[in-house]
Design a protein around this motif. Structure first.
Motif, short mmCIF file in Angstrom:
data_model
loop_
_atom_site.label_atom_id
_atom_site.label_comp_id
_atom_site.label_asym_id
_atom_site.label_seq_id
_atom_site.Cartn_x
_atom_site.Cartn_y
_atom_site.Cartn_z
N PRO A 193 0.85 -1.21 0.00
CA PRO A 193 0.00 0.00 0.00
C PRO A 193 0.87 1.24 0.00
O PRO A 193 2.01 1.19 0.48
CB PRO A 193 -0.76 -0.11 1.32
N PHE A 194 0.35 2.34 -0.51
CA PHE A 194 1.21 3.54 -0.54
C PHE A 194 1.31 4.15 0.85
O PHE A 194 0.36 4.05 1.65
CB PHE A 194 0.70 4.56 -1.57
N VAL A 237 11.38 7.74 1.52
CA VAL A 237 12.60 7.12 0.98
C VAL A 237 12.82 5.76 1.64
O VAL A 237 13.09 4.75 0.96
CB VAL A 237 13.84 8.03 1.20
N ASP A 238 12.70 5.72 2.97
CA ASP A 238 12.89 4.44 3.68
C ASP A 238 11.90 3.38 3.20
O ASP A 238 12.25 2.22 2.98
CB ASP A 238 12.70 4.63 5.21
N TYR A 239 10.67 3.82 3.05
CA TYR A 239 9.61 2.90 2.61
C TYR A 239 9.91 2.40 1.20
O TYR A 239 9.78 1.21 0.90
CB TYR A 239 8.27 3.63 2.63
N ILE A 241 12.85 2.19 -0.30
CA ILE A 241 14.00 1.28 -0.35
C ILE A 241 13.62 -0.10 0.19
O ILE A 241 13.97 -1.13 -0.41
CB ILE A 241 15.20 1.87 0.44
N SER A 242 12.87 -0.15 1.27
CA SER A 242 12.60 -1.46 1.86
C SER A 242 11.49 -2.21 1.11
O SER A 242 11.56 -3.41 0.97
CB SER A 242 12.26 -1.34 3.34
N LYS A 243 10.50 -1.50 0.61
CA LYS A 243 9.34 -2.24 0.07
C LYS A 243 9.18 -2.19 -1.45
O LYS A 243 8.60 -3.09 -2.04
CB LYS A 243 8.06 -1.67 0.68
N LEU A 244 9.64 -1.10 -2.08
CA LEU A 244 9.30 -0.93 -3.50
C LEU A 244 10.47 -1.11 -4.46
O LEU A 244 10.31 -1.62 -5.57
CB LEU A 244 8.69 0.47 -3.71
N PHE A 263 5.03 0.28 -8.21
CA PHE A 263 6.24 0.28 -7.36
C PHE A 263 7.00 1.61 -7.45
O PHE A 263 8.19 1.67 -7.17
CB PHE A 263 7.14 -0.90 -7.72
N HIS A 264 6.30 2.65 -7.85
CA HIS A 264 6.96 3.97 -7.98
C HIS A 264 7.13 4.63 -6.61
O HIS A 264 6.39 4.34 -5.68
CB HIS A 264 6.16 4.86 -8.93
N SER A 265 8.09 5.53 -6.53
CA SER A 265 8.47 6.09 -5.22
C SER A 265 7.54 7.19 -4.71
O SER A 265 7.49 7.46 -3.53
CB SER A 265 9.88 6.67 -5.31
N ARG A 266 6.83 7.87 -5.57
CA ARG A 266 6.00 9.04 -5.22
C ARG A 266 6.84 10.14 -4.54
O ARG A 266 6.36 10.86 -3.67
CB ARG A 266 4.82 8.64 -4.34
N LEU A 267 8.07 10.24 -4.93
CA LEU A 267 8.98 11.20 -4.29
C LEU A 267 9.05 12.55 -5.00
O LEU A 267 9.65 13.50 -4.48
CB LEU A 267 10.39 10.62 -4.24
#
Ligand SMILES: Cc1cc2nc3c(=O)[nH]c(=O)nc-3n(C[C@H](O)[C@H](O)[C@H](O)COP(=O)(O)OP(=O)(O)OC[C@H]3O[C@@H](n4cnc5c(N)ncnc54)[C@H](O)[C@@H]3O)c2cc1C
Ligand code: SF4
Length: 510
Positions: A193-194, A237-239, A241-244, A263-267
């Motif tokens: 989930p996002f 960022v942490d999310y 790296i660990s999940k996506l 699986f995009h970062s939404r950053l």
């Protein structure tokens, strides 16, 4: 010397050297003004997101003992204009010096230069200390060259910053792992989930509504989903790296009706308003990979780093090398209007319906939806690039001209004649069907080119090449398609063009 320092809504760099020391003579001013909310019709989430992030930034400054002037949108003394507000502050506050950070947009850059020329006090500007390359670095690298190759610029920055390098060689022996990426998504891996920040910004929404600012899209401002502090940005960022990240590159180009972010970062929003620095994101991803803290392989890691170190810096370099002329380019001379349903998503074209509706709901679509669904169709429908730019500049939370226009007018609409992209990004239904499940539940038939319910992408695609064959016949990357078109029997070709004509004439009814 009593100094007024302006910080714009997309310059919220908490690590800026300005903030390292507290000086009682220095006053930071942040302002919410109609001039900025109204130059485009923005998504409501973008206006709330920027105001909330500005407000949080001002609170941080105050907490750290800096002097802050924060002008809110409904303040009585707000002239709704940066220049007028600065003039008033300078006069009333008896400031002796005005300082600002270099803006990212040409419009604002010219505006601030003009403002400084009017002020009767000294003024100077400083870098935002955000980007990896300088404004004119790309122009210098490609001096005298006709085209700007992303790959050349990206490699230079990899070497300069020592990212994913083993001595002078790229990590793993290759610069580019794109061939291993770009798979379709069929639900085989669960999409996490996002990460949702659920901040209550309903009071900010109320003020925006009270000011009657015209916006687009919807928002749940009690549960605001976007990052508005550096802490949020770091959590994202942490999310990621660990999940996506482990599946980022693999499904980078995939689209699916069940999910709007994959699986995009939404950053991009946090990056563009400078809550987090690009080099910090890149280094964290690189370190996680080199220390085995992520299961992601080199293809995912390089694929992601290329987006930020490559594409993001490259687009900014093109912007500063080409503006202001870039904003007027229209290589194909397209003149059509954007279909009305771009503002509602009420269309029978399932791919467009999904991409537009999710954009209105989340102020977000990922790269391939922007490029190969909404952008692709606008190009095939021969829409004027001004109309396309206005839509992209408004609808996305991350849309700021320096990165929006180069992607839209350049990469997506080929309005620069091939400076950013080496060929127009157009496709028939075949590509969309390969990379998504949109066609499965569509009113239109992906296999049909003409006749009842024929997928509009199919005839419009050939119509595009027919219309622009003269302009494109020297482009080696489209030669094959032009050959296919020219070898088509006359009847088939005429039927395709007729079908396209009917669709173009009735574009609002599709
Ligand atoms: C027509 C069109 C318009 C676009 N308009 C914008 C815009 O207004 N603002 C914007 O930030 N991006 C824009 N992009 C680029 C890209 O689509 C978005 O950066 C990305 O979808 C943001 O989502 P993300 O953060 O989940 O990205 P991810 O897929 O997770 O990628 C990571 C980061 O890489 C950077 N990035 C990736 N591709 C690009 C690119 N082509 N140009 C610049 N940076 C890139 C972004 O900072 C992004 O956050 C546009 C692309 C197209 C085709
Ligand atoms: S059939 Fe055509 S319009 Fe429908 S989803 Fe597929 S590509 Fe889009």
């Amino acid at each position: 010397m009593k100094t007024l320092r302006l910080i714009l809504g997309d310059q919220l760099n908490y690590n800026h050297s300005w903030l390292k020391t507290v000086d009682n003579n220095v006053f930071y001013v942040l302002m919410e003004v109609r001039e900025e909310t109204d130059y485009a019709k923005h998504h409501i989430q973008k206006v709330i997101g920027v105001f909330a992030a500005m407000y949080n930034f001002a609170e941080y400054l105050k907490k750290n003992k800096h002097n802050v002037i924060y002008i809110q949108i409904n303040d009585k003394n707000n002239h709704q204009n940066v220049s007028k507000n600065i003039h008033q502050l300078v006069d009333e506050g008896k400031f002796k010096k005005f300082e600002y950070l270099l803006p990212d947009e040409y419009r604002v850059d010219s505006y601030l230069k003009e403002l400084c020329s009017q002020l009767k006090i000294n003024s100077s500007f400083f870098d935002t200390e955000h980007f990896i390359s300088t404004r004119d670095e790309l122009a210098k690298v490609f001096e005298g060259k006709k085209s700007y190759l992303l790959e050349t610029f990206y490699r230079k920055l990899r070497v300069k910053e020592g990212i994913l390098m083993q001595g002078s060689k790229p990590y793993g022996g290759k610069w580019n792992y794109d061939a291993l990426n770009r798979q379709t998504y069929k639900g085989e891996e669960k999409i996490p989930p996002f990460l949702d920040f659920k901040n209550d910004y309903s009071s900010i929404e109320r003020e925006i509504r009270k000011a009657h600012i015209q916006t687009i899209g919807s928002v749940d401002s009690k549960n605001f989903q976007w990052p508005t502090t550096p802490k949020h940005a770091q959590e994202l960022v942490d999310y990621f790296i660990s999940k996506l990240l482990p599946s980022f590159g693999k499904y980078q180009d995939a689209m699916h009706t069940s999910n709007w972010h994959l699986f995009h970062s939404r950053l991009s929003f946090a990056l563009n308003i400078k809550l987090i620095s690009p080099i910090s994101v890149i280094k964290q991803v690189e370190t996680a990979f080199l220390t085995g803290k992520t299961k992601a392989d080199i293809a995912q890691v390089e694929g992601f780093i290329r987006q930020i170190l490559g594409w993001r810096e490259y687009m900014r370099g093109i912007y500063w090398a080409q503006m202001p002329n870039y904003a007027n380019l229209n290589f194909f001379g397209h003149q059509n209007k954007l279909p009305d349903w771009y503002w509602t998503g009420d269309t029978k074209l399932n791919c467009l319906k999904h991409a537009i509706k999710q954009s209105l709901e989340h102020a977000y679509a990922h790269h391939i939806q922007r490029l190969m669904i909404t952008g692709n169709f606008a190009l095939l429908a021969q829409v004027h690039p001004d109309e396309v730019d206005a839509w992209y500049l408004g609808i996305y939370i991350d849309a700021f001209e320096w990165v929006e226009i180069t992607n839209t007018r350049g990469m997506s609409q080929f309005a620069d004649g091939g400076l950013v992209g080496t060929k127009p990004y157009v496709s028939s239904s075949a590509y969309i069907d390969k990379m998504s499940n949109y066609c499965k539940t569509c009113y239109y038939d992906k296999t049909k080119k003409v006749g009842d319910r024929a997928c509009p992408f199919n005839s419009l695609y050939w119509n595009f090449y027919e219309t622009h064959s003269q302009l494109l016949n020297k482009n080696p990357r489209v030669g094959m398609m032009l050959n296919v078109l020219h070898k088509m029997d006359k009847q088939t070709r005429q039927a395709l063009l007729k079908q396209a004509e009917v669709y173009l004439a009735n574009i609002n009814d599709l």
